[in-house]
Design a protein around this motif. Structure first.
Motif, PDB file in Angstrom:
ATOM      1  N   LYS A   1      28.455 -14.921  60.700  1.00 22.23           N
ATOM      2  CA  LYS A   1      28.391 -13.432  60.555  1.00 22.23           C
ATOM      3  C   LYS A   1      26.875 -12.901  60.089  1.00 22.23           C
ATOM      4  N   PHE A   2      26.285 -14.005  59.599  1.00 22.85           N
ATOM      5  CA  PHE A   2      25.335 -13.438  58.742  1.00 22.85           C
ATOM      6  C   PHE A   2      23.986 -14.678  58.433  1.00 22.85           C
ATOM      7  N   HIS A   3      24.663 -15.861  58.256  1.00 22.32           N
ATOM      8  CA  HIS A   3      23.741 -16.538  58.079  1.00 22.32           C
ATOM      9  C   HIS A   3      23.081 -17.117  57.124  1.00 22.32           C
ATOM     10  N   ARG A   4      21.389 -17.178  57.259  1.00 21.88           N
ATOM     11  CA  ARG A   4      20.316 -16.466  56.608  1.00 21.88           C
ATOM     12  C   ARG A   4      19.919 -15.865  56.944  1.00 21.88           C
ATOM     13  N   LYS A   5      20.144 -15.069  58.116  1.00 23.03           N
ATOM     14  CA  LYS A   5      19.459 -14.348  58.643  1.00 23.03           C
ATOM     15  C   LYS A   5      18.933 -12.709  57.763  1.00 23.03           C
ATOM     16  N   LEU A   6      17.170 -12.801  58.195  1.00 24.38           N
ATOM     17  CA  LEU A   6      17.123 -11.313  57.820  1.00 24.38           C
ATOM     18  C   LEU A   6      17.323  -9.961  58.335  1.00 24.38           C
ATOM     19  N   ARG A   7      16.573  -8.943  57.451  1.00 17.59           N
ATOM     20  CA  ARG A   7      17.160  -7.849  57.827  1.00 17.59           C
ATOM     21  C   ARG A   7      16.532  -7.833  59.354  1.00 17.59           C
ATOM     22  N   PRO A   8      16.992  -6.764  60.833  1.00 26.03           N
ATOM     23  CA  PRO A   8      16.335  -6.483  61.627  1.00 26.03           C
ATOM     24  C   PRO A   8      14.809  -6.508  62.064  1.00 26.03           C
ATOM     25  N   ASP A   9      14.199  -5.350  61.028  1.00 27.02           N
ATOM     26  CA  ASP A   9      13.084  -4.892  61.100  1.00 27.02           C
ATOM     27  C   ASP A   9      12.377  -5.790  60.270  1.00 27.02           C
ATOM     28  N   GLN A  10      12.799  -7.386  59.645  1.00 26.94           N
ATOM     29  CA  GLN A  10      11.816  -8.490  58.885  1.00 26.94           C
ATOM     30  C   GLN A  10      11.391  -8.848  60.160  1.00 26.94           C
ATOM     31  N   GLU A  11      11.023  -9.815  60.073  1.00 30.45           N
ATOM     32  CA  GLU A  11       9.951 -11.490  60.431  1.00 30.45           C
ATOM     33  C   GLU A  11      10.488 -12.151  59.320  1.00 30.45           C
ATOM     34  N   SER A  12       9.241 -12.152  57.876  1.00 30.53           N
ATOM     35  CA  SER A  12       9.008 -13.179  56.350  1.00 30.53           C
ATOM     36  C   SER A  12       9.816 -12.241  56.208  1.00 30.53           C
ATOM     37  N   PHE A  13       9.554 -13.360  54.527  1.00 36.05           N
ATOM     38  CA  PHE A  13       9.947 -12.700  52.974  1.00 36.05           C
ATOM     39  C   PHE A  13       8.946 -11.824  52.471  1.00 36.05           C
ATOM     40  N   HIS A  14       9.608 -10.928  51.698  1.00 41.54           N
ATOM     41  CA  HIS A  14       8.543  -9.753  51.102  1.00 41.54           C
ATOM     42  C   HIS A  14       8.006 -10.679  49.548  1.00 41.54           C
ATOM     43  N   TYR A  15       9.226 -11.682  49.441  1.00 48.65           N
ATOM     44  CA  TYR A  15       8.791 -11.232  47.618  1.00 48.65           C
ATOM     45  C   TYR A  15       8.977 -10.817  46.535  1.00 48.65           C
TER      46      TYR A  15
END
Length: 253
Positions: A114-128
């Motif tokens: 369902k998720f794996h390590r996918k980020l939120r749809p509105d986020q392309e990279s880590f925000h730290y």
């Protein structure tokens, strides 16, 4: 409040309606504990017993997860020692408790698919940052917040404690002796990916019923959905239960 208390209250309701015997008692998870308790405590009143994805007693791991959820609720200042009905209540604590519980209902495979390590749809990279960034985080937060609007925190405390206390064999000299009291036909169902109520626990119940000479059938549903599968694999469960009842249908009267 214990599982035994719940079943005793249900028996009084059945008495009130003048019902001598139940055609079937069926339940999943904590409901399965109640189904087992019915068959043991009221052997003459249960014709068929179908416990789904359940156990005769929780493992230490199961108790541990319940304990974390309770601590989250009681650590919330809004809990107010349980007297919160004139205020907002422990909304954050209850949401966290639900998030923890929800993790136990899913298998690793289900979460990976369902998720794996996918980020939120509105986020392309880590925000730290400490905000929710992974889809699995937002999923758990959504379910936690939604739970608060439909469930009472004190009820959560009592229900999880009732599950922790439950031990089917404790009052009867052991699991084998408890199940030897039963007279019902049994259909025991487990889920292959359920690590909260693993198949090994269901097989133990089956073994004791067989040793006592009881009529018992067993099925393990192959599903990636973990403990939640007993709520999701409707077609598989329907087929199993219909076939089980077909061998001993209710009388016309």
């Amino acid at each position: 409040v214990t599982i035994q208390d719940m079943v005793a209250a249900q028996a009084k309701l059945v008495d009130h309606f003048g019902i001598d015997q139940l055609y079937a008692v069926i339940g999943g998870s904590m409901g399965g504990m109640q189904a087992l308790q019915w068959a043991v405590a009221y052997p003459d009143r249960v014709r068929h017993c179908i416990p789904l994805a359940t156990t005769h007693r929780l493992t230490a791991q199961g108790i541990a997860f319940n304990a974390v959820g309770r601590q989250a609720i009681m650590a919330d200042p809004g809990w107010a020692g349980g007297d919160y009905y004139d205020g907002p209540g422990p909304t954050h604590g209850l949401a966290v408790a639900r998030m923890v519980g929800h993790v136990t209902y899913l298998s690793e495979e289900a979460m990976r698919l369902k998720f794996h390590r996918k980020l939120r749809p509105d986020q392309e990279s880590f925000h730290y940052a400490f905000e929710n960034e992974f889809q699995v985080e937002t999923y758990l937060e959504y379910h936690g917040k939604g739970f608060v609007g439909r469930f009472d925190a004190n009820s959560y405390l009592y229900i999880t404690k009732a599950m922790d206390y439950f031990d089917l064999g404790a009052d009867w000299g052991g699991l084998g002796k408890a199940l030897a009291r039963t007279k019902a036909r049994f259909l025991i169902v487990s889920v292959s990916s359920d690590w909260l109520f693993p198949t090994s626990r269901s097989r133990l119940i089956v073994q004791h019923l067989q040793a006592a000479g009881r009529d018992v059938s067993f099925a393990e549903i192959q599903s990636p959905y973990g403990h939640d599968a007993f709520l999701l694999e409707i077609e598989a469960l329907t087929d199993l239960i219909e076939a089980f009842f077909a061998a001993d249908p209710p009388s016309e009267s």
